[in-house]
Design a protein around this motif. Sequence first.
Motif, mmCIF file in Angstrom:
data_model
loop_
_atom_site.group_PDB
_atom_site.id
_atom_site.type_symbol
_atom_site.label_atom_id
_atom_site.label_comp_id
_atom_site.label_asym_id
_atom_site.label_seq_id
_atom_site.Cartn_x
_atom_site.Cartn_y
_atom_site.Cartn_z
ATOM 1 N N LEU A 1 0.825 -1.211 0.000
ATOM 2 C CA LEU A 1 0.000 0.000 0.000
ATOM 3 C C LEU A 1 0.859 1.261 0.000
ATOM 4 O O LEU A 1 0.528 2.247 -0.658
ATOM 5 N N HIS A 2 1.974 1.247 0.724
ATOM 6 C CA HIS A 2 2.839 2.425 0.769
ATOM 7 C C HIS A 2 3.571 2.648 -0.550
ATOM 8 O O HIS A 2 3.953 3.776 -0.874
ATOM 9 N N ALA A 3 3.766 1.566 -1.323
ATOM 10 C CA ALA A 3 4.440 1.689 -2.623
ATOM 11 C C ALA A 3 3.448 1.893 -3.762
ATOM 12 O O ALA A 3 3.842 1.919 -4.929
ATOM 13 N N SER A 4 2.181 2.029 -3.439
ATOM 14 C CA SER A 4 1.133 2.054 -4.462
ATOM 15 C C SER A 4 1.258 3.249 -5.402
ATOM 16 O O SER A 4 1.731 4.316 -5.029
ATOM 17 N N THR A 5 0.860 3.010 -6.627
ATOM 18 C CA THR A 5 0.784 4.049 -7.658
ATOM 19 C C THR A 5 -0.551 3.898 -8.373
ATOM 20 O O THR A 5 -0.758 2.890 -9.046
ATOM 21 N N PRO A 6 -1.461 4.860 -8.223
ATOM 22 C CA PRO A 6 -1.380 6.074 -7.413
ATOM 23 C C PRO A 6 -1.365 5.771 -5.913
ATOM 24 O O PRO A 6 -1.626 4.651 -5.501
ATOM 25 N N ARG A 7 -1.061 6.791 -5.140
ATOM 26 C CA ARG A 7 -0.869 6.635 -3.706
ATOM 27 C C ARG A 7 -2.151 6.207 -2.995
ATOM 28 O O ARG A 7 -3.234 6.724 -3.289
ATOM 29 N N MET A 8 -2.030 5.255 -2.072
ATOM 30 C CA MET A 8 -3.158 4.800 -1.267
ATOM 31 C C MET A 8 -2.909 5.150 0.207
ATOM 32 O O MET A 8 -1.767 5.149 0.670
ATOM 33 N N THR A 9 -3.977 5.436 0.913
ATOM 34 C CA THR A 9 -3.932 5.640 2.356
ATOM 35 C C THR A 9 -4.734 4.526 3.014
ATOM 36 O O THR A 9 -5.822 4.183 2.544
ATOM 37 N N SER A 10 -4.208 3.961 4.097
ATOM 38 C CA SER A 10 -4.895 2.853 4.759
ATOM 39 C C SER A 10 -5.352 3.256 6.155
ATOM 40 O O SER A 10 -4.758 4.122 6.805
ATOM 41 N N HIS A 11 -6.435 2.615 6.601
ATOM 42 C CA HIS A 11 -7.009 2.843 7.922
ATOM 43 C C HIS A 11 -7.446 1.500 8.484
ATOM 44 O O HIS A 11 -7.777 0.578 7.734
ATOM 45 N N VAL A 12 -7.478 1.414 9.802
ATOM 46 C CA VAL A 12 -7.956 0.182 10.444
ATOM 47 C C VAL A 12 -9.410 -0.041 10.056
ATOM 48 O O VAL A 12 -10.219 0.898 10.041
ATOM 49 N N HIS A 13 -9.745 -1.285 9.724
ATOM 50 C CA HIS A 13 -11.116 -1.612 9.334
ATOM 51 C C HIS A 13 -12.028 -1.520 10.549
ATOM 52 O O HIS A 13 -11.749 -2.133 11.585
ATOM 53 N N PRO A 14 -13.127 -0.752 10.456
ATOM 54 C CA PRO A 14 -14.037 -0.661 11.606
ATOM 55 C C PRO A 14 -14.731 -1.989 11.850
ATOM 56 O O PRO A 14 -15.020 -2.736 10.927
ATOM 57 N N ASN A 15 -14.982 -2.273 13.097
ATOM 58 C CA ASN A 15 -15.616 -3.538 13.451
ATOM 59 C C ASN A 15 -16.686 -3.279 14.510
ATOM 60 O O ASN A 15 -16.566 -3.701 15.661
ATOM 61 N N PRO A 16 -17.760 -2.554 14.112
ATOM 62 C CA PRO A 16 -18.759 -2.157 15.113
ATOM 63 C C PRO A 16 -19.515 -3.314 15.745
ATOM 64 O O PRO A 16 -20.025 -3.193 16.858
ATOM 65 N N ASN A 17 -19.600 -4.450 15.054
ATOM 66 C CA ASN A 17 -20.351 -5.593 15.584
ATOM 67 C C ASN A 17 -19.487 -6.541 16.403
ATOM 68 O O ASN A 17 -19.966 -7.576 16.863
ATOM 69 N N GLY A 18 -18.223 -6.211 16.557
ATOM 70 C CA GLY A 18 -17.345 -7.037 17.374
ATOM 71 C C GLY A 18 -17.032 -8.389 16.769
ATOM 72 O O GLY A 18 -16.707 -9.332 17.499
#
Length: 201
Positions: free
Chosen positions: A34-51
């Motif tokens: 993801l950090h080497a992606s072209t075009p650039r990608m930003t990553s975030h922790v996947h939400p897990n509202p249902n546990g």
Amino acid sequence: MPHPARPAPHLFTRPALDLELTRTGTWKAIHTALHASTPRMTSHVHPNPNGEPVTGLRFTEDTPHIGQARTRGSIIVTPDGHLTIRAHTIPGHRWLTALRHLGPLDPHAIRPGAEATAPADPATPSWSLRPKLKYRSFCGHLKPADHVQATTLTELPDTIGDTNAQLTIAPDNRTACPTAWSTAAAFLHVLTTGAPARTQP
């Protein structure tokens, strides 16, 4: 009266899954892609509202490419070790290139009206495809390694060339998890950068 069959236990608890993904270098390989992606990608922790006992992340294109919208997607790993990559509004040629990195894929087989295909040589991993005309998509199956299964569901690209698709890499057992995850990470690297990852010394 016989007791109902109990569901098979998961391969991992949630903490053990995160630990194993770290120990095998899977998280590192995913973040590297993801950090080497072209075009650039930003990553975030996947939400897990249902546990739910899954782990993963979401990624989004920083600057939209020429098309309908930003590329976005998710990477989810279940307690059974199944790793699924979903991508939305991604260039179709990039997705097909990444699929071909895992095994040969006949481009004629994904056209509307094409017949289902099967691997020509069972000893060589190659995609078995089945068009789904109703949904303008095709599904595929590949066995990239012993005790590892890969499946894809891919929409046919739109007029701009973007597609929505997903790939799941599933190990048959816990021992096969490192191979399955490294296969998924290799796919992701080609998907995000257009080229295989460099071999580490």
